[in-house]
Scaffold this motif. Sequence first.
Motif, PDB file in Angstrom:
ATOM      1  N   VAL A  94       0.826  -1.201   0.000  1.00 10.66           N
ATOM      2  CA  VAL A  94       0.000   0.000   0.000  1.00 10.66           C
ATOM      3  C   VAL A  94       0.862   1.253   0.000  1.00 10.66           C
ATOM      4  N   ALA A  95       0.319   2.294  -0.611  1.00 12.89           N
ATOM      5  CA  ALA A  95       1.000   3.587  -0.686  1.00 12.89           C
ATOM      6  C   ALA A  95       0.161   4.626   0.035  1.00 12.89           C
ATOM      7  N   THR A  96       0.830   5.527   0.749  1.00 11.09           N
ATOM      8  CA  THR A  96       0.115   6.523   1.542  1.00 11.09           C
ATOM      9  C   THR A  96      -0.266   7.763   0.737  1.00 11.09           C
ATOM     10  N   GLY A  97       0.511   8.091  -0.302  1.00  6.52           N
ATOM     11  CA  GLY A  97       0.243   9.308  -1.062  1.00  6.52           C
ATOM     12  C   GLY A  97       0.453   9.102  -2.551  1.00  6.52           C
ATOM     13  N   PRO A  98       0.083  10.096  -3.383  1.00 10.26           N
ATOM     14  CA  PRO A  98       0.171   9.961  -4.844  1.00 10.26           C
ATOM     15  C   PRO A  98       1.589   9.705  -5.356  1.00 10.26           C
ATOM     16  N   VAL A 116       6.112 -11.266 -13.196  1.00  5.79           N
ATOM     17  CA  VAL A 116       5.372 -11.261 -11.931  1.00  5.79           C
ATOM     18  C   VAL A 116       3.918 -10.863 -12.187  1.00  5.79           C
ATOM     19  N   ARG A 117       3.007 -11.488 -11.471  1.00  8.33           N
ATOM     20  CA  ARG A 117       1.607 -11.059 -11.498  1.00  8.33           C
ATOM     21  C   ARG A 117       1.440  -9.936 -10.488  1.00  8.33           C
ATOM     22  N   ALA A 118       1.194  -8.739 -10.987  1.00 11.86           N
ATOM     23  CA  ALA A 118       1.044  -7.558 -10.131  1.00 11.86           C
ATOM     24  C   ALA A 118      -0.158  -6.773 -10.626  1.00 11.86           C
ATOM     25  N   ILE A 119      -1.132  -6.533  -9.736  1.00 19.18           N
ATOM     26  CA  ILE A 119      -2.402  -5.924 -10.115  1.00 19.18           C
ATOM     27  C   ILE A 119      -2.572  -4.615  -9.365  1.00 19.18           C
ATOM     28  N   SER A 120      -2.651  -3.514 -10.095  1.00 18.89           N
ATOM     29  CA  SER A 120      -2.853  -2.213  -9.462  1.00 18.89           C
ATOM     30  C   SER A 120      -4.230  -2.154  -8.797  1.00 18.89           C
ATOM     31  N   VAL A 121      -4.258  -1.567  -7.615  1.00 19.68           N
ATOM     32  CA  VAL A 121      -5.484  -1.497  -6.823  1.00 19.68           C
ATOM     33  C   VAL A 121      -5.736  -0.036  -6.456  1.00 19.68           C
ATOM     34  N   GLY A 122      -6.893   0.476  -6.825  1.00 15.81           N
ATOM     35  CA  GLY A 122      -7.231   1.853  -6.493  1.00 15.81           C
ATOM     36  C   GLY A 122      -7.593   2.017  -5.028  1.00 15.81           C
ATOM     37  N   ALA A 123      -7.633   3.266  -4.594  1.00 16.40           N
ATOM     38  CA  ALA A 123      -7.925   3.540  -3.191  1.00 16.40           C
ATOM     39  C   ALA A 123      -9.272   2.967  -2.771  1.00 16.40           C
ATOM     40  N   ARG A 127     -10.130  -1.371   0.436  1.00 14.59           N
ATOM     41  CA  ARG A 127     -10.942  -1.828   1.558  1.00 14.59           C
ATOM     42  C   ARG A 127     -11.700  -3.110   1.229  1.00 14.59           C
ATOM     43  N   ALA A 128     -11.949  -3.370  -0.048  1.00 13.31           N
ATOM     44  CA  ALA A 128     -12.573  -4.641  -0.428  1.00 13.31           C
ATOM     45  C   ALA A 128     -11.604  -5.791  -0.196  1.00 13.31           C
ATOM     46  N   LEU A 129     -10.302  -5.548  -0.422  1.00  6.70           N
ATOM     47  CA  LEU A 129      -9.287  -6.575  -0.174  1.00  6.70           C
ATOM     48  C   LEU A 129      -9.022  -6.732   1.315  1.00  6.70           C
ATOM     49  N   GLY A 136      -8.003   6.569   3.716  1.00  6.44           N
ATOM     50  CA  GLY A 136      -7.150   7.625   3.196  1.00  6.44           C
ATOM     51  C   GLY A 136      -5.900   7.175   2.475  1.00  6.44           C
ATOM     52  N   LEU A 137      -5.680   5.873   2.337  1.00  6.30           N
ATOM     53  CA  LEU A 137      -4.517   5.393   1.590  1.00  6.30           C
ATOM     54  C   LEU A 137      -4.720   5.648   0.104  1.00  6.30           C
ATOM     55  N   ALA A 138      -3.634   5.892  -0.612  1.00  9.09           N
ATOM     56  CA  ALA A 138      -3.730   6.302  -2.014  1.00  9.09           C
ATOM     57  C   ALA A 138      -4.038   5.144  -2.952  1.00  9.09           C
TER      58      ALA A 138
END
Length: 385
Positions: A94-98, A116-123, A127-129, A136-138
């Motif tokens: 997880v990333a805290t900011g942009p 590698v299998r890497a899937i971008s996850v929006g803010a 919470r679904a994961l 407030g995480l980015a």
Amino acid sequence: MAKQPSYDVVVVGAGMVGAACALYAARSGLDVALVDRGPVAGGTTGAGEGNLLVSDKAPGPELLLALHSCRLWAELAEEFGTAFEYEPKGGVVVATGPAELAALDDFAAAQQAAGVRAISVGADELRALEPDLAPGLAGGVLYPEDAQVMPALAAAHLVRVSGARLLTGTTVTGVLRTSGGVVRGVRTDRGELHAPAVVNAAGTWGGEVAALAGVSLPVLPRRGFVLVTEPLPPRRVRHKVYAADYVADVASDSAALQTSPVVESTAAGPVLIGASRERVGFDRSVSLPAVRALAAGAVRLFPFLAEVRAMRTYVGFRPYLPDHLPAIGPDPRVPGLYHACGHEGAGIGLATGTGQSIARLLAGERPELDLAPFRPDRFLEEERA
């Protein structure tokens, strides 16, 4: 005079890497002795979280070894079922900011290009994961290939099914060599063990074992603490979750204390909280600044942990080499000596690929991976400079 026992190979070190070397060597038809001055998993392995990770590795030789090792772990899990609590839970970074998220996405894109299998996850998807993550995480990245085992249980199981002769409480005091300098076994405090090959899988003490053979390997201990909470409902934390700055800490050369939050549940219920890194030799004393930083970082990711009791903390030492790559393969300075150590904090995950590679070399076969980047003598030029 009693005849000294003879084997095809003596593996020094009964942690996870040594256990994997013993397993794959035995499966190659070799007669194996596995020696450790303590119990099975009594060193770094027993103080680890059991991570099998690709998420924290940049494209390069270590990532290739990790991908190969993860496939081998999945094969062992299919073969042995639930014998060592294998959980293909996946990882979430997880990333805290942009700005941090942009750097994380760039890192993930490079990993994707390397397989590698890497899937971008929006803010809004985080919470679904992980429903209990802080608001407030980015955003973040999901790594489905990350997994976990119970490390001491896994090492013990691999040793048991290998059929190797296990000698615990046995200290190696010397590496036996012929007049021509070729390995012919080891000397221990309980007698000699003869073999034409010796594998140094001694983890943090790999440099000491190398010195017994008359060669240098600059392995240093890198101390880390883990907090263990009271038991919680299973899978309260669904994945291995950590902050993006963990990757930078793994790659850092700093000797100073570094902490970044890493949180995951175990099959038994307690949550494990890491991770700290510092080079202080083999000092096992508890560092309150490190432990407090771990707790604070975990609460920043998962606020519910503020109300959860930490039951204990434990300490371990990662076997650190200056370029952050393990030493894997034959040592050209001492024919018959092989190294399988220096994996730092990734030894659990990389053990299977390391063990299989060593076994293939011992059997006169070509390893599946190119081991040139892991050459044990690669530090000689630095020593001469």
